[in-house]
Write a protein that holds these residues in place. Sequence first.
Motif, PDB file in Angstrom:
ATOM      1  N   GLN A 101       0.923  -1.203  -0.066  1.00 34.67           N
ATOM      2  CA  GLN A 101       0.009  -0.011  -0.088  1.00 34.67           C
ATOM      3  C   GLN A 101       0.840   1.285  -0.145  1.00 34.67           C
ATOM      4  OE1 GLN A 101      -2.572  -0.690   3.651  1.00 34.67           O
ATOM      5  NE2 GLN A 101      -4.356  -1.517   1.969  1.00 34.67           N
ATOM      6  N   THR A 102       2.194   1.252   0.646  1.00 32.80           N
ATOM      7  CA  THR A 102       2.944   2.333   0.576  1.00 32.80           C
ATOM      8  C   THR A 102       3.381   2.519  -0.712  1.00 32.80           C
ATOM      9  OG1 THR A 102       3.673   1.772   3.007  1.00 32.80           O
ATOM     10  CG2 THR A 102       5.057   3.155   1.744  1.00 32.80           C
ATOM     11  N   GLN A 103       3.831   1.356  -1.321  1.00 32.26           N
ATOM     12  CA  GLN A 103       4.504   1.571  -2.584  1.00 32.26           C
ATOM     13  C   GLN A 103       3.306   2.108  -3.489  1.00 32.26           C
ATOM     14  OE1 GLN A 103       5.926  -2.461  -3.098  1.00 32.26           O
ATOM     15  NE2 GLN A 103       8.031  -1.873  -2.493  1.00 32.26           N
ATOM     16  N   HIS A 104       2.214   1.683  -3.397  1.00 35.48           N
ATOM     17  CA  HIS A 104       0.989   1.980  -4.228  1.00 35.48           C
ATOM     18  C   HIS A 104       0.968   3.611  -4.133  1.00 35.48           C
ATOM     19  CE1 HIS A 104      -2.953   2.838  -5.871  1.00 35.48           C
ATOM     20  NE2 HIS A 104      -3.516   3.220  -4.737  1.00 35.48           N
ATOM     21  N   THR A 105       0.952   4.186  -2.959  1.00 33.45           N
ATOM     22  CA  THR A 105       0.693   5.298  -2.604  1.00 33.45           C
ATOM     23  C   THR A 105       1.855   6.319  -3.298  1.00 33.45           C
ATOM     24  OG1 THR A 105      -0.218   5.054  -0.502  1.00 33.45           O
ATOM     25  CG2 THR A 105       0.460   7.238  -0.893  1.00 33.45           C
ATOM     26  N   GLN A 106       3.118   5.892  -3.178  1.00 34.82           N
ATOM     27  CA  GLN A 106       4.159   6.519  -3.639  1.00 34.82           C
ATOM     28  C   GLN A 106       4.226   6.551  -5.189  1.00 34.82           C
ATOM     29  OE1 GLN A 106       7.536   4.591  -1.899  1.00 34.82           O
ATOM     30  NE2 GLN A 106       7.460   5.730  -0.153  1.00 34.82           N
ATOM     31  N   SER A 107       3.936   5.636  -5.812  1.00 34.39           N
ATOM     32  CA  SER A 107       3.671   5.309  -7.328  1.00 34.39           C
ATOM     33  C   SER A 107       2.752   6.213  -7.790  1.00 34.39           C
ATOM     34  CB  SER A 107       3.473   3.729  -7.688  1.00 34.39           C
ATOM     35  OG  SER A 107       4.837   3.141  -7.339  1.00 34.39           O
ATOM     36  N   SER A 108       1.408   6.335  -7.416  1.00 37.01           N
ATOM     37  CA  SER A 108       0.496   6.800  -7.592  1.00 37.01           C
ATOM     38  C   SER A 108       0.867   8.443  -7.686  1.00 37.01           C
ATOM     39  CB  SER A 108      -0.845   6.561  -6.632  1.00 37.01           C
ATOM     40  OG  SER A 108      -1.978   7.255  -7.146  1.00 37.01           O
ATOM     41  N   ALA A 109       1.313   8.674  -6.538  1.00 30.89           N
ATOM     42  CA  ALA A 109       1.654  10.179  -6.408  1.00 30.89           C
ATOM     43  C   ALA A 109       2.796  10.574  -7.379  1.00 30.89           C
ATOM     44  CB  ALA A 109       2.176  10.622  -5.140  1.00 30.89           C
ATOM     45  N   GLN A 110       3.937   9.808  -7.795  1.00 27.83           N
ATOM     46  CA  GLN A 110       4.664   9.961  -9.001  1.00 27.83           C
ATOM     47  C   GLN A 110       4.028   9.838 -10.156  1.00 27.83           C
ATOM     48  OE1 GLN A 110       7.562   7.095  -8.236  1.00 27.83           O
ATOM     49  NE2 GLN A 110       8.527   8.080  -6.646  1.00 27.83           N
ATOM     50  N   ALA A 111       3.139   9.057 -10.398  1.00 27.30           N
ATOM     51  CA  ALA A 111       2.567   9.109 -11.631  1.00 27.30           C
ATOM     52  C   ALA A 111       1.539  10.357 -11.831  1.00 27.30           C
ATOM     53  CB  ALA A 111       1.542   7.744 -11.628  1.00 27.30           C
ATOM     54  N   LYS A 112       0.943  10.782 -10.839  1.00 31.89           N
ATOM     55  CA  LYS A 112       0.164  12.037 -11.107  1.00 31.89           C
ATOM     56  C   LYS A 112       1.090  13.303 -11.278  1.00 31.89           C
ATOM     57  CE  LYS A 112      -2.869  15.210  -8.591  1.00 31.89           C
ATOM     58  NZ  LYS A 112      -2.378  16.286  -9.385  1.00 31.89           N
ATOM     59  N   THR A 113       2.099  12.952 -10.649  1.00 29.99           N
ATOM     60  CA  THR A 113       3.025  14.238 -10.936  1.00 29.99           C
ATOM     61  C   THR A 113       3.622  14.248 -12.464  1.00 29.99           C
ATOM     62  OG1 THR A 113       4.152  14.360  -8.788  1.00 29.99           O
ATOM     63  CG2 THR A 113       5.510  15.187 -10.686  1.00 29.99           C
ATOM     64  N   GLN A 114       3.915  12.969 -13.225  1.00 36.26           N
ATOM     65  CA  GLN A 114       4.246  12.642 -14.375  1.00 36.26           C
ATOM     66  C   GLN A 114       3.218  13.436 -15.260  1.00 36.26           C
ATOM     67  OE1 GLN A 114       7.533  12.191 -15.561  1.00 36.26           O
ATOM     68  NE2 GLN A 114       8.118  12.358 -13.512  1.00 36.26           N
ATOM     69  N   ARG A 115       1.991  13.029 -14.941  1.00 35.47           N
ATOM     70  CA  ARG A 115       0.834  13.306 -15.873  1.00 35.47           C
ATOM     71  C   ARG A 115       0.447  14.741 -15.798  1.00 35.47           C
ATOM     72  NH1 ARG A 115      -1.621   8.745 -13.270  1.00 35.47           N
ATOM     73  NH2 ARG A 115      -2.900  10.094 -11.700  1.00 35.47           N
ATOM     74  N   ASP A 116       0.937  15.257 -14.881  1.00 37.56           N
ATOM     75  CA  ASP A 116       0.583  17.170 -14.646  1.00 37.56           C
ATOM     76  C   ASP A 116       1.799  17.720 -15.561  1.00 37.56           C
ATOM     77  OD1 ASP A 116      -1.505  16.520 -13.018  1.00 37.56           O
ATOM     78  OD2 ASP A 116      -0.310  16.990 -11.139  1.00 37.56           O
ATOM     79  N   THR A 117       3.070  16.821 -15.552  1.00 37.66           N
ATOM     80  CA  THR A 117       4.184  17.380 -16.255  1.00 37.66           C
ATOM     81  C   THR A 117       3.597  16.955 -17.869  1.00 37.66           C
ATOM     82  OG1 THR A 117       5.879  16.917 -14.675  1.00 37.66           O
ATOM     83  CG2 THR A 117       6.704  17.082 -16.844  1.00 37.66           C
ATOM     84  N   ALA A 118       3.153  15.998 -18.372  1.00 36.69           N
ATOM     85  CA  ALA A 118       2.846  15.670 -19.400  1.00 36.69           C
ATOM     86  C   ALA A 118       2.029  16.633 -20.098  1.00 36.69           C
ATOM     87  CB  ALA A 118       2.357  14.299 -19.602  1.00 36.69           C
TER      88      ALA A 118
END
Length: 184
Positions: A108-125
């Motif tokens: 769940q911790t890894q899911h939260t971190q990956s999810s946050a990083q994915a959102k950051t990358q989507r915003d950058t995209a």
Amino acid sequence: MSGIFQRLFKTGQAEAHALVDKLEDPIKISEQAIRDLKKDLQESLKALAEVKAISIRLTRESEDHQRRAVDYERKAMLLLQKAQSGQMEEAEADRLAREALTRVEEAQTQHTQSSAQAKTQRDTATRLQTQVNDLKSKIASYENDLVTLKARTKTANATRKINQHLANVDSKGTVAMLERMKEK
């Protein structure tokens, strides 16, 4: 004496500017600028593709971590059910269930971190996509301006040639001769 040098310097500077002005062809400079912008566009498109790929990869990782957490939680429940039904020793089932729950928390911790990083990358995209669209729009605008500039140059050259021909005709006295012949 310094006044003469200053005047010579200003004269040289003016001649240098005049020479550069003659060398500057607005059409060629505009074409080069458009080529440079297109190169920047290609680099931006490449960067956008890379950011989107990272975003997709992080989203998949996040989903994998979420599935893993659900799977570990399900396994912990199965272990406890086996212990209650007598298929397994309770101490061993509790130990394995605790271990599974620890892995649930990690996933769940890894899911939260990956999810946050994915959102950051989507915003950058999204930001990059906006910049790419702006750059495409600017390139199209400058290409249209270049077409207009070329047309104006052709018109100016044609007008200049016509004026030269008219000046040459008049300077030879042809127009005056025709007028005299008309009067006779």
